[in-house]
Motif scaffolding. Structure first.
Motif, PDB file in Angstrom:
ATOM      1  N   ASP A 158       0.432  -1.165  -0.218  1.00 54.09           N
ATOM      2  CA  ASP A 158       0.661   0.276  -0.314  1.00 54.09           C
ATOM      3  C   ASP A 158       0.873   1.302   0.080  1.00 54.09           C
ATOM      4  N   GLY A 159       2.154   1.075   0.635  1.00 53.88           N
ATOM      5  CA  GLY A 159       2.913   2.245   0.668  1.00 53.88           C
ATOM      6  C   GLY A 159       3.440   2.531  -0.959  1.00 53.88           C
ATOM      7  N   VAL A 160       3.723   1.512  -1.524  1.00 56.39           N
ATOM      8  CA  VAL A 160       4.378   1.959  -2.867  1.00 56.39           C
ATOM      9  C   VAL A 160       3.202   2.231  -3.893  1.00 56.39           C
ATOM     10  N   ILE A 161       2.197   1.966  -3.775  1.00 59.61           N
ATOM     11  CA  ILE A 161       1.215   2.662  -4.666  1.00 59.61           C
ATOM     12  C   ILE A 161       1.225   3.897  -4.035  1.00 59.61           C
ATOM     13  N   ALA A 162       1.135   4.475  -3.018  1.00 58.74           N
ATOM     14  CA  ALA A 162       0.581   5.684  -2.900  1.00 58.74           C
ATOM     15  C   ALA A 162       1.675   6.198  -3.243  1.00 58.74           C
ATOM     16  N   ALA A 163       2.904   6.247  -2.890  1.00 60.42           N
ATOM     17  CA  ALA A 163       4.421   6.613  -3.326  1.00 60.42           C
ATOM     18  C   ALA A 163       4.324   6.481  -4.838  1.00 60.42           C
ATOM     19  N   GLN A 164       4.469   6.083  -5.540  1.00 64.20           N
ATOM     20  CA  GLN A 164       4.459   6.049  -6.820  1.00 64.20           C
ATOM     21  C   GLN A 164       3.409   5.604  -7.825  1.00 64.20           C
ATOM     22  N   GLY A 165       1.935   5.654  -7.149  1.00 58.67           N
ATOM     23  CA  GLY A 165       0.835   5.656  -8.322  1.00 58.67           C
ATOM     24  C   GLY A 165       0.993   4.236  -8.934  1.00 58.67           C
ATOM     25  N   GLY A 166       1.298   3.641  -8.146  1.00 59.19           N
ATOM     26  CA  GLY A 166       1.136   1.388  -8.838  1.00 59.19           C
ATOM     27  C   GLY A 166       2.037   0.975  -8.859  1.00 59.19           C
ATOM     28  N   ILE A 167       2.282  -0.624  -8.781  1.00 57.75           N
ATOM     29  CA  ILE A 167       2.762  -1.559  -8.938  1.00 57.75           C
ATOM     30  C   ILE A 167       3.001  -1.625 -10.488  1.00 57.75           C
ATOM     31  N   ASP A 168       3.570  -1.677 -11.504  1.00 53.22           N
ATOM     32  CA  ASP A 168       3.919  -1.978 -12.430  1.00 53.22           C
ATOM     33  C   ASP A 168       4.892  -4.060 -12.785  1.00 53.22           C
ATOM     34  N   ILE A 169       5.373  -4.096 -11.434  1.00 53.44           N
ATOM     35  CA  ILE A 169       6.413  -5.469 -11.782  1.00 53.44           C
ATOM     36  C   ILE A 169       6.773  -5.840  -9.924  1.00 53.44           C
ATOM     37  N   LEU A 170       6.066  -6.802  -9.976  1.00 56.90           N
ATOM     38  CA  LEU A 170       6.504  -7.329  -8.684  1.00 56.90           C
ATOM     39  C   LEU A 170       7.409  -8.335  -8.622  1.00 56.90           C
ATOM     40  N   CYS A 171       8.941  -8.242  -8.607  1.00 56.80           N
ATOM     41  CA  CYS A 171      10.285  -9.715  -8.418  1.00 56.80           C
ATOM     42  C   CYS A 171       9.727  -9.789  -6.248  1.00 56.80           C
ATOM     43  N   ALA A 172       9.185 -11.216  -6.737  1.00 57.47           N
ATOM     44  CA  ALA A 172       9.151 -11.646  -5.558  1.00 57.47           C
ATOM     45  C   ALA A 172      10.698 -12.422  -4.557  1.00 57.47           C
ATOM     46  N   ASN A 173      11.486 -11.799  -4.366  1.00 56.36           N
ATOM     47  CA  ASN A 173      12.883 -12.518  -4.316  1.00 56.36           C
ATOM     48  C   ASN A 173      13.288 -12.915  -2.890  1.00 56.36           C
ATOM     49  N   ALA A 174      12.590 -12.398  -1.706  1.00 53.88           N
ATOM     50  CA  ALA A 174      13.275 -12.943  -0.198  1.00 53.88           C
ATOM     51  C   ALA A 174      12.822 -14.203  -0.457  1.00 53.88           C
ATOM     52  N   GLY A 175      14.124 -14.646   0.393  1.00 55.04           N
ATOM     53  CA  GLY A 175      14.101 -16.282   0.923  1.00 55.04           C
ATOM     54  C   GLY A 175      15.131 -15.989   1.992  1.00 55.04           C
ATOM     55  N   VAL A 176      15.281 -17.596   2.045  1.00 62.12           N
ATOM     56  CA  VAL A 176      15.896 -18.149   3.105  1.00 62.12           C
ATOM     57  C   VAL A 176      16.264 -19.830   3.145  1.00 62.12           C
ATOM     58  N   SER A 177      17.652 -19.787   3.989  1.00 62.09           N
ATOM     59  CA  SER A 177      17.661 -21.219   3.855  1.00 62.09           C
ATOM     60  C   SER A 177      18.508 -21.599   5.009  1.00 62.09           C
ATOM     61  N   THR A 178      18.205 -22.999   5.526  1.00 62.08           N
ATOM     62  CA  THR A 178      19.404 -23.586   6.763  1.00 62.08           C
ATOM     63  C   THR A 178      19.238 -24.702   6.108  1.00 62.08           C
ATOM     64  N   MET A 179      20.148 -25.338   6.356  1.00 67.05           N
ATOM     65  CA  MET A 179      20.404 -26.561   6.468  1.00 67.05           C
ATOM     66  C   MET A 179      21.041 -28.028   7.128  1.00 67.05           C
TER      67      MET A 179
END
Length: 257
Positions: free
Chosen positions: A72-93
């Motif tokens: 919502d913050g991005v949409i308000a500040a930038q007027g919207g979202i055109d491309i989402l890169c859902a990259n957040a990730g973790v690992s354990t071993m």
């Protein structure tokens, strides 16, 4: 002018590693890039380094309210979202028989639930505004073939690919495209931790583990974050306009199908 000039691009987990490389790639192409990360100070530092058209914010992709607030913050500040890169990730071993519930939940919550929440919330925005938006999810080589000592991580990344395919089929008639990238042995902070863990579990030095990664890679080197970022940008480009539901291997030949 680049086709990305003025486009609003959001990258989760964008403060380091593959995410930071994706941020740099889109920013260099003229996009307005918002870096969302669990470490907002690091995200802000990268935005400050890049200067104009780079923005940052905090996100915990495990929590719906946090994802909603960040988007919502991005949409308000930038007027919207055109491309989402859902990259957040973790690992354990860990060996599968020794995994704890916490290991399983941590990987599933960030890698699978996090992609689900970010995708769903941004797709609702695309639909509400009539955007033919684009999503690129970060999966993994381990989402194509089960990885020893990373079975729980593999499960979470298989989930990302299944979700990507199902969502892509639903959204294709509306022109919204959803794809994924599947990186291999990438030189990141995550890899630095993993080679230590793997070395301890297998009785090897970290450097021997890293050399094994090179040996397993037909192109003969460790993958760099930038190798992934250029493919993400391609999938978001008009050159990939007839591609959706794909999990693109970016592995230097480790995986060829």
């Amino acid at each position: 002018m680049s086709e990305f000039s003025g486009k609003s691009v959001v990258v989760t987990g964008g403060a380091s590693g593959i995410g930071a490389a994706i941020v740099r790639e889109f920013h260099a192409a003229g996009a307005r890039v918002t870096i969302l990360d669990l470490d907002p100070a690091r995200a802000a530092a990268l935005a400050s380094e890049l200067g104009a058209n780079a923005f940052s914010g905090a996100i915990d992709v495990r929590e719906r309210s946090a994802v909603q607030s960040a988007m919502d913050g991005v949409i308000a500040a930038q007027g919207g979202i055109d491309i989402l890169c859902a990259n957040a990730g973790v690992s354990t071993m860990q060996r599968s028989v020794d995994l704890t519930d916490q290991d399983w939940d941590f990987n599933m919550d960030v890698n699978a639930r996090g992609v689900f929440l970010c995708n769903q919330i941004v797709v609702r925005h695309f639909q509400a505004t009539g955007r033919k938006g684009i999503i690129v999810n970060t999966a993994s080589l381990a989402g194509k073939v089960g990885a020893p000592l990373l079975a729980h991580y593999s499960a979470s990344k298989f989930a990302v690919l299944g979700w990507t395919q199902g969502l892509a089929r639903e959204l294709a008639p509306s022109g919204i495209r959803v794809n994924a990238v599947c990186p291999g042995f990438v030189r990141t902070g995550m890899q630095e931790r993993e080679i230590i863990w793997e070395g301890e579990l297998r009785g090897m030095t970290p450097e021997a583990v890293r050399q094994e990664y090179v040996t397993l890679t037909p192109m003969g080197r460790i993958e760099e974050p930038e190798d992934v970022a250029v493919v993400v940008k391609f999938l978001a480009s008009d050159a990939a306009r007839f591609m959706t539901g794909q999990g693109i291997n970016v592995t230097g030949g480790v995986r060829m199908d």
